[in-house]
Design a protein around this motif. Structure first.
Motif, PDB file in Angstrom:
ATOM      1  N   PRO A 166       0.415 -40.627  59.513  1.00  0.00           N
ATOM      2  CA  PRO A 166       0.537 -40.480  58.056  1.00  0.00           C
ATOM      3  C   PRO A 166       0.510 -39.047  57.553  1.00  0.00           C
ATOM      4  O   PRO A 166       1.226 -38.719  56.601  1.00  0.00           O
ATOM      5  CB  PRO A 166      -0.656 -41.284  57.532  1.00  0.00           C
ATOM      6  N   TRP A 220       4.048 -37.675  57.670  1.00  0.00           N
ATOM      7  CA  TRP A 220       5.159 -38.395  57.040  1.00  0.00           C
ATOM      8  C   TRP A 220       5.924 -37.567  56.009  1.00  0.00           C
ATOM      9  O   TRP A 220       7.158 -37.660  55.961  1.00  0.00           O
ATOM     10  CB  TRP A 220       4.649 -39.683  56.407  1.00  0.00           C
ATOM     11  N   ARG A 245       0.965 -53.020  64.126  1.00  0.00           N
ATOM     12  CA  ARG A 245      -0.263 -52.409  63.613  1.00  0.00           C
ATOM     13  C   ARG A 245      -0.790 -51.473  64.691  1.00  0.00           C
ATOM     14  O   ARG A 245      -1.214 -51.919  65.757  1.00  0.00           O
ATOM     15  CB  ARG A 245      -1.301 -53.484  63.300  1.00  0.00           C
ATOM     16  N   PHE A 281      -2.253 -47.567  61.015  1.00  0.00           N
ATOM     17  CA  PHE A 281      -1.135 -47.728  60.098  1.00  0.00           C
ATOM     18  C   PHE A 281      -0.085 -48.631  60.741  1.00  0.00           C
ATOM     19  O   PHE A 281      -0.186 -48.994  61.922  1.00  0.00           O
ATOM     20  CB  PHE A 281      -0.526 -46.376  59.705  1.00  0.00           C
ATOM     21  N   SER A 282       0.915 -49.004  59.955  1.00  0.00           N
ATOM     22  CA  SER A 282       1.945 -49.918  60.441  1.00  0.00           C
ATOM     23  C   SER A 282       3.277 -49.200  60.625  1.00  0.00           C
ATOM     24  O   SER A 282       3.598 -48.258  59.889  1.00  0.00           O
ATOM     25  CB  SER A 282       2.136 -51.090  59.471  1.00  0.00           C
ATOM     26  N   SER A 334       9.114 -53.521  54.023  1.00  0.00           N
ATOM     27  CA  SER A 334       7.652 -53.394  53.999  1.00  0.00           C
ATOM     28  C   SER A 334       7.071 -54.104  52.782  1.00  0.00           C
ATOM     29  O   SER A 334       6.046 -54.798  52.884  1.00  0.00           O
ATOM     30  CB  SER A 334       7.262 -51.915  53.994  1.00  0.00           C
ATOM     31  N   ASP A 386       0.898 -49.810  54.130  1.00  0.00           N
ATOM     32  CA  ASP A 386       0.657 -48.542  54.821  1.00  0.00           C
ATOM     33  C   ASP A 386       1.707 -48.292  55.905  1.00  0.00           C
ATOM     34  O   ASP A 386       1.410 -47.717  56.950  1.00  0.00           O
ATOM     35  CB  ASP A 386      -0.737 -48.528  55.445  1.00  0.00           C
ATOM     36  N   ALA A 401       4.949 -46.780  57.863  1.00  0.00           N
ATOM     37  CA  ALA A 401       5.610 -45.480  58.025  1.00  0.00           C
ATOM     38  C   ALA A 401       6.970 -45.509  57.334  1.00  0.00           C
ATOM     39  O   ALA A 401       7.597 -46.572  57.227  1.00  0.00           O
ATOM     40  CB  ALA A 401       5.777 -45.167  59.504  1.00  0.00           C
TER      41      ALA A 401
END
Length: 258
Positions: free
Chosen positions: A75, A78, A122, A127-128, A190, A197, A199
């Motif tokens: 994260p 990102w 996950r 995060f996913s 998503s 959460d 990406a």
């Protein structure tokens, strides 16, 4: 008819086939020639520069595709993830797939028509990430028909980082309400799957076989159109034609004024 006119007629004399143009007409032709010639040359040079950029891009992508996998961006990274620096980079990520949240995206591959199977992973970092686990034929859309290929427990995924596919363009729009997906729009998928959460990218899994043989991974097509040399030659050829036409006009003017 006068005697001189009759004599001229009898001698077979005729009016000149080409009359000299006025100075204003010549100026207009000259300006149009300069603009067209300069414009075509500029477009040709631009295509040469685009070709150099494209060859550099192809070289960088080839290096990424064949490099050792690195950790997928977390994260904190990102905001800096972008197509120019990260698309097609080999990455590795560990985690557990969330069952019951697969998204089937229409696809046409070398194996025929069917679907990409995008599953949220996950990660162990909390995060996913949407993972394109691979391709399934259209007749295997029913989850029960491919249950043997469902992963369980902690999994390591190696694949290529891909940027989200934009809405519109040549891809038809998605219809989340009908669960009909035509592009791999990370944000929309998503949201539809309740991932808060996820990406901003997805990962195309490599060709490592899945249990049961499906989905089939490793089908990412890494190809770039590179027609810039053809375009450049076309523009330069048009510039040459303009120059040739101007030379013909100049020659006729010279002859008419002699």
């Amino acid at each position: 008819m006068t005697h001189a006119g009759a004599a001229a007629f009898e001698a077979g004399e005729a009016e000149p086939a080409f009359r000299p143009r006025s100075p204003a007409a010549l100026l207009a032709i000259a300006l149009a020639t300069i603009v067209a010639f300069s414009g075509f040359c500029a477009l040709g040079v631009w295509q040469v520069e685009r070709r150099a950029w494209k060859l550099d891009l192809i070289g960088r992508v080839e290096a990424r595709v064949h490099s050792a996998p690195t950790a997928a961006p977390a994260p904190a990274d990102w905001p800096r993830v972008n197509a120019a620096d990260d698309e097609y980079r080999r990455v590795r990520i560990e985690g557990v797939f969330e069952r019951g949240k697969d998204t089937l995206v229409q696809a046409t591959t070398e194996l025929g028509a069917g679907y990409w199977v995008l599953s949220p992973l996950r990660t162990t970092d909390g995060f996913s990430v949407l993972v394109n686990r691979g391709f399934i034929p259209a007749d295997r859309k029913d989850p029960a028909s491919r249950a043997a290929g469902e992963p369980s427990g902690e999994t390591t995924v190696v694949g290529l980082l891909r940027m989200t596919e934009p809405k519109g363009g040549f891809l038809r729009a998605n219809d989340p309400a009908a669960d009909l997906w035509r592009s791999r729009d990370v944000a929309a998928i998503s949201a539809a799957r309740g991932l808060t959460d996820a990406a901003p990218y997805f990962i195309d899994a490599d060709a490592a076989p899945n249990p049961g043989g499906l989905p089939v991974g490793g089908l990412t097509v890494v190809a770039f159109r590179n027609q810039h040399l053809v375009y450049a030659l076309t523009w330069f050829a048009l510039a040459a034609l303009v120059a040739g036409a101007a030379a013909i006009v100049a020659r006729h003017e010279f002859r008419a004024r002699r």
